[in-house]
Design a protein around this motif. Structure first.
Motif, PDB file in Angstrom:
ATOM      1  N   GLY A 148      -1.274  -3.984   1.929  1.00  0.00           N
ATOM      2  CA  GLY A 148      -1.106  -4.281   0.507  1.00  0.00           C
ATOM      3  C   GLY A 148      -2.272  -5.100   0.016  1.00  0.00           C
ATOM      4  O   GLY A 148      -3.376  -5.024   0.568  1.00  0.00           O
ATOM      5  N   PHE A 149      -1.999  -5.923  -1.012  1.00  0.00           N
ATOM      6  CA  PHE A 149      -3.069  -6.683  -1.639  1.00  0.00           C
ATOM      7  C   PHE A 149      -2.639  -8.129  -1.861  1.00  0.00           C
ATOM      8  O   PHE A 149      -1.467  -8.415  -2.147  1.00  0.00           O
ATOM      9  N   MET A 150      -3.597  -9.023  -1.719  1.00  0.00           N
ATOM     10  CA  MET A 150      -3.327 -10.440  -1.850  1.00  0.00           C
ATOM     11  C   MET A 150      -2.846 -10.776  -3.253  1.00  0.00           C
ATOM     12  O   MET A 150      -3.339 -10.224  -4.243  1.00  0.00           O
ATOM     13  N   GLY A 151      -1.862 -11.678  -3.324  1.00  0.00           N
ATOM     14  CA  GLY A 151      -1.326 -12.047  -4.623  1.00  0.00           C
ATOM     15  C   GLY A 151      -0.894 -13.497  -4.699  1.00  0.00           C
ATOM     16  O   GLY A 151      -1.357 -14.350  -3.931  1.00  0.00           O
ATOM     17  N   ASP A 152       0.018 -13.758  -5.618  1.00  0.00           N
ATOM     18  CA  ASP A 152       0.550 -15.107  -5.824  1.00  0.00           C
ATOM     19  C   ASP A 152       2.037 -15.031  -6.165  1.00  0.00           C
ATOM     20  O   ASP A 152       2.532 -15.753  -7.021  1.00  0.00           O
ATOM     21  N   THR A 153       2.735 -14.141  -5.476  1.00  0.00           N
ATOM     22  CA  THR A 153       4.161 -13.957  -5.751  1.00  0.00           C
ATOM     23  C   THR A 153       4.999 -14.942  -4.938  1.00  0.00           C
ATOM     24  O   THR A 153       4.639 -15.320  -3.834  1.00  0.00           O
TER      25      THR A 153
ATOM     26  N   SER B 226       0.824  -1.211   0.000  1.00  0.00           N
ATOM     27  CA  SER B 226       0.000   0.000   0.000  1.00  0.00           C
ATOM     28  C   SER B 226       0.855   1.257   0.000  1.00  0.00           C
ATOM     29  O   SER B 226       0.396   2.331  -0.391  1.00  0.00           O
ATOM     30  N   ARG B 227       2.102   1.127   0.482  1.00  0.00           N
ATOM     31  CA  ARG B 227       3.039   2.251   0.481  1.00  0.00           C
ATOM     32  C   ARG B 227       4.465   1.701   0.526  1.00  0.00           C
ATOM     33  O   ARG B 227       4.666   0.496   0.612  1.00  0.00           O
ATOM     34  N   ASP B 228       5.408   2.597   0.485  1.00  0.00           N
ATOM     35  CA  ASP B 228       6.811   2.195   0.473  1.00  0.00           C
ATOM     36  C   ASP B 228       7.280   1.937   1.900  1.00  0.00           C
ATOM     37  O   ASP B 228       7.882   2.795   2.539  1.00  0.00           O
ATOM     38  N   PHE B 229       7.006   0.737   2.386  1.00  0.00           N
ATOM     39  CA  PHE B 229       7.386   0.391   3.755  1.00  0.00           C
ATOM     40  C   PHE B 229       8.896   0.249   3.888  1.00  0.00           C
ATOM     41  O   PHE B 229       9.576  -0.250   2.991  1.00  0.00           O
ATOM     42  N   LYS B 230       9.386   0.671   5.053  1.00  0.00           N
ATOM     43  CA  LYS B 230      10.792   0.506   5.395  1.00  0.00           C
ATOM     44  C   LYS B 230      10.889  -0.206   6.743  1.00  0.00           C
ATOM     45  O   LYS B 230      10.000  -0.078   7.589  1.00  0.00           O
ATOM     46  N   GLU B 231      11.983  -0.927   6.954  1.00  0.00           N
ATOM     47  CA  GLU B 231      12.202  -1.562   8.245  1.00  0.00           C
ATOM     48  C   GLU B 231      12.263  -0.482   9.332  1.00  0.00           C
ATOM     49  O   GLU B 231      12.942   0.533   9.171  1.00  0.00           O
ATOM     50  N   GLY B 232      11.539  -0.694  10.409  1.00  0.00           N
ATOM     51  CA  GLY B 232      11.453   0.287  11.481  1.00  0.00           C
ATOM     52  C   GLY B 232      10.203   1.139  11.426  1.00  0.00           C
ATOM     53  O   GLY B 232       9.895   1.857  12.392  1.00  0.00           O
TER      54      GLY B 232
END
Length: 267
Positions: free
Chosen positions: A212-217, A196-202
């Motif tokens: 985010g959204f469900m996928g098949d990655t 949903s956005r550019d998440f970073k550790e911390g």
């Protein structure tokens, strides 16, 4: 001679009985019991609907008295203080583990759709089912299936407040995000289609926040690989314990508990 042996046995029996009465820790199971496969299976059963995260004393007692398996228990088990007195060390550690799992949980990870025509997601108890990619192993999580819609359709929200510890591509997990709750539970969301956005550790996340959204990655070293399995969200839950840095526990019954705390989205 027989009389002497009988007297010795009688004295021995009295001594052992006296020891057991005055040393309740003798009844404790092995130190690894609360980290055993039986505990990890988290067989909370249908009574999970009655769980109160504020009363882990009750949950701990139930699980010990029923040998870590409440599946099939239809009535609310009676509460007993005998367990905590008879096996205090196991009781204390087990209670702490259940508190770590449940204390910060707020929402089911897939919101319900306000559109009655949208097919709902499904999930089953697939704990330790066989997986073969990268070598045969047991499945340490629960898959919430969304294969009636295309990848990217179902939103995934954070189950709890927490801090992002891991994010990005993982060969087996695809696009994934790992969040540590304030109590210490590690929540692992895998096979996402997108974030949903550019998440970073911390980064801090809030319960109910769109991740985010469900996928098949996943199932590939090549970032962005899709199509190796049906669209779904893999949910994993891990504890830090005395003997393990990350001990997986079965999310299935925990997810069943969270169904009554499900958000509703328009999608």
């Amino acid at each position: 001679m027989q009389i002497i042996l009988l007297l010795i046995l009688a004295v021995f029996q009295v001594t052992v009985t006296d020891y057991l009465v005055t040393n309740p820790d003798f009844y404790q199971l092995d130190a690894y019991t609360w980290e055993s496969d039986a505990f990890r299976a988290m067989k909370l059963g249908d009574v999970v609907a009655e769980l109160d995260p504020a009363d882990m004393d009750m949950v701990t007692t139930w699980m010990i008295e029923h040998e870590y398996d409440l599946v099939g228990v239809k009535e609310r088990p009676s509460r007993s203080e005998r367990v905590s007195k008879r096996r205090p060390t196991e009781y204390r550690k087990l209670k702490q583990a259940y508190e770590t799992v449940f204390k910060d949980l707020r929402y089911f990870p897939i919101p319900a759709s306000t559109d009655s025509n949208t097919p709902d997601v499904t999930y089953e108890n697939g704990w330790m089912d066989t997986r073969t990619y990268g070598g045969e192993r047991g499945h340490e999580g629960c898959d919430i299936m969304g294969n009636q819609r295309a990848r990217g359709f179902y939103p995934v929200v954070s189950i709890s407040d927490g801090i992002v510890e891991k994010v990005g591509w993982l060969e087996k997990g695809g696009w994934r995000i790992g969040v540590r709750t304030p109590s210490g539970l590690y929540l692992y969301y895998a096979h996402l289609y997108d974030y949903s956005r550019d998440f970073k550790e911390g980064d801090q996340v809030r319960a109910g926040e769109l991740l985010g959204f469900m996928g098949d990655t996943g199932y590939s070293a090549i970032e962005g690989t899709t199509g190796n399995f049906d669209v779904h969200l893999h949910v994993g839950m891990y504890l830090r314990t005395d003997h393990y840095e990350e001990l997986s526990v079965n999310p299935y019954w925990v997810l069943r508990y969270l169904e009554k705390y499900r958000l509703r989205y328009r999608y």
